[in-house]
Design an enzyme around this catalytic site. Structure first.
Site, PDB file in Angstrom:
ATOM      1  CD  GLU A   1      -2.758   1.480   2.364  1.00  0.00           C
ATOM      2  OE1 GLU A   1      -2.583   0.780   3.370  1.00  0.00           O
ATOM      3  OE2 GLU A   1      -3.581   2.418   2.324  1.00  0.00           O
TER       4      GLU A   1
ATOM      5  CG  ASP B   1       8.449  10.622  -2.722  1.00  0.00           C
ATOM      6  OD1 ASP B   1       7.733  10.001  -3.544  1.00  0.00           O
ATOM      7  OD2 ASP B   1       8.403  11.841  -2.573  1.00  0.00           O
TER       8      ASP B   1
ATOM      9  CG  ASP C   1      -1.573  13.581  -0.221  1.00  0.00           C
ATOM     10  OD1 ASP C   1      -2.506  13.338   0.567  1.00  0.00           O
ATOM     11  OD2 ASP C   1      -0.376  13.560   0.119  1.00  0.00           O
TER      12      ASP C   1
ATOM     13  CE  LYS D   1      -1.904  26.071  -6.527  1.00  0.00           C
ATOM     14  NZ  LYS D   1      -1.021  26.407  -5.429  1.00  0.00           N
TER      15      LYS D   1
ATOM     16  CB  THR E   1      -8.605   3.742   4.235  1.00  0.00           C
ATOM     17  OG1 THR E   1      -9.242   4.976   3.925  1.00  0.00           O
ATOM     18  CG2 THR E   1      -8.575   2.851   3.005  1.00  0.00           C
ATOM     19  CD  GLU E   2      -6.796   7.559  10.517  1.00  0.00           C
ATOM     20  OE1 GLU E   2      -5.706   7.270   9.994  1.00  0.00           O
ATOM     21  OE2 GLU E   2      -6.905   8.249  11.534  1.00  0.00           O
ATOM     22  CE1 TYR E   3      -6.197  10.659   5.936  1.00  0.00           C
ATOM     23  CE2 TYR E   3      -7.263  12.262   4.513  1.00  0.00           C
ATOM     24  CZ  TYR E   3      -6.268  11.937   5.415  1.00  0.00           C
ATOM     25  OH  TYR E   3      -5.354  12.873   5.798  1.00  0.00           O
ATOM     26  CD  GLU E   4     -13.492   2.925   2.237  1.00  0.00           C
ATOM     27  OE1 GLU E   4     -12.314   2.508   2.284  1.00  0.00           O
ATOM     28  OE2 GLU E   4     -14.418   2.293   1.704  1.00  0.00           O
TER      29      GLU E   4
END
Ligand code: SAM
Length: 213
Positions: free
Chosen positions: A43, A95, A117, A121, A191-194
C-alpha cells in the site's frame, strides 16, 4: 508512548524491527527477505496503517508492505503494531517515486492506493500517485496481471486516474463511482479516510486496473 515530534519519530523508526531499513538492498530478493513464497501486496501512502493491518489480519498468507513518506505518520502505524503485532506486515518510509529502486520486475502482486493526495493544481499532476509517471513506475514492479486497486472520494482525481490509466494502456477490471451502494461492497476494508468521508456522506469511487505487457 506517544511520539508526537518528528525527531522522536525518526528515532523510533530507526530502531523498530517492523520498519525495513535500506529497502533497496532487498531489490530482487524479497522472497528471501520474507523467507517464504507468499505474494507481496503493498500500500502506497498508507497513512496510519489501519487498512493495511486489517487486511493483513484477514489474510495471513499474504506479505504486506506499507509505504509512507512521513515519519510522523508512520509512527502511528508502529504504535498500532505494538498493540496488536502482525507477522506479515512490514513498513518502508520513503517517497513512492523511488519504488523501482526497491522492487524489481514482477516482485509485487498487488498495489493499493487509498485516498491519495489530490494535488489539484495542473502543474502538480505528475505528483499524483495515479499519474502516468507513477503508473509507469508501478508497471516496472508489478508481476504480469498484477493489479492496482485505488479508492478515493475525490471525483476529479478519480476521473483523472481513469484517463491516465486508459492513456497508458491499462485495462479497467472494476469501476464504481459509489462503492458503498454497489455490488462490490462485501469484503471492503475501510481506510481511515474512507471512514471519515463515508460518515460525511461522500460517495467513494473505486477502480481496479492491470497492464498487459
Ligand atoms: N491511505 C490512508 C487512508 O486512506 O486513510 C491515508 C490517506 S492520506 C490523504 C495520504 C497519505 O499518503 C499521507 O499519509 C501521505 O503522507 C502519503 N503520501 C503522499 N504522497 C506520498 C508519496 N509520494 N510516497 C509515499 N507516501 C505518500
Amino acid at each position: 508512548m506517544r511520539l508526537r515530534n518528528v525527531k522522536g519519530s525518526r528515532d523510533e523508526i530507526a530502531r523498530n524491527d517492523y520498519v525495513i531499513k535500506n529497502p533497496e538492498n532487498n531489490r530482487g530478493s524479497w522472497k528471501e527477505y520474507f523467507g517464504n513464497d507468499r505474494p507481496v501486496h503493498i500500500e502506497i501512502g498508507m497513512g496510519k496503517g489501519k487498512f493495511l493491518m486489517e487486511l493483513a489480519a484477514r489474510n495471513p498468507e499474504i506479505n504486506y508492505i506499507g509505504i509512507e513518506k512521513y515519519s510522523s505518520v508512520l509512527v502511528r502505524a508502529l504504535e498500532k503494531m505494538e498493540e496488536a503485532p502482525l507477522e506479515n506486515v512490514h513498513f518502508i518510509r520513503m517517497d513512492a517515486e523511488y519504488i523501482p529502486m526497491v522492487f524489481s520486475v514482477g516482485e509485487v502482486d498487488q498495489i493499493y492506493l487509498n485516498f491519495s493526495d489530490p494535488w489539484p493544481k495542473d502543474r502538480h499532476a505528475k505528483r499524483r500517485l495515479t499519474s502516468r509517471q507513477f503508473l509507469s513506475r508501478y508497471d516496472q514492479i508489478l508481476k504480469e496481471e498484477g493489479k492496482i486497486i485505488f479508492k478515493t472520494d475525490n471525483r476529479d482525481l478519480f476521473n483523472f486516474s481513469l484517463e491516465e490509466a486508459e492513456l497508458a494502456g491499462w485495462t479497467l477490471d472494476l469501476c464504481t463511482f459509489d462503492l458503498h451502494h454497489s455490488q462490490y461492497l462485501p469484503g471492503n476494508v475501510m481506510t481511515e479516510y474512507e471512514e471519515k468521508f463515508v460518515k460525511k456522506g461522500n460517495p467513494i469511487c473505486k477502480m481496479v486496473i492491470h497492464h498487459e505487457n
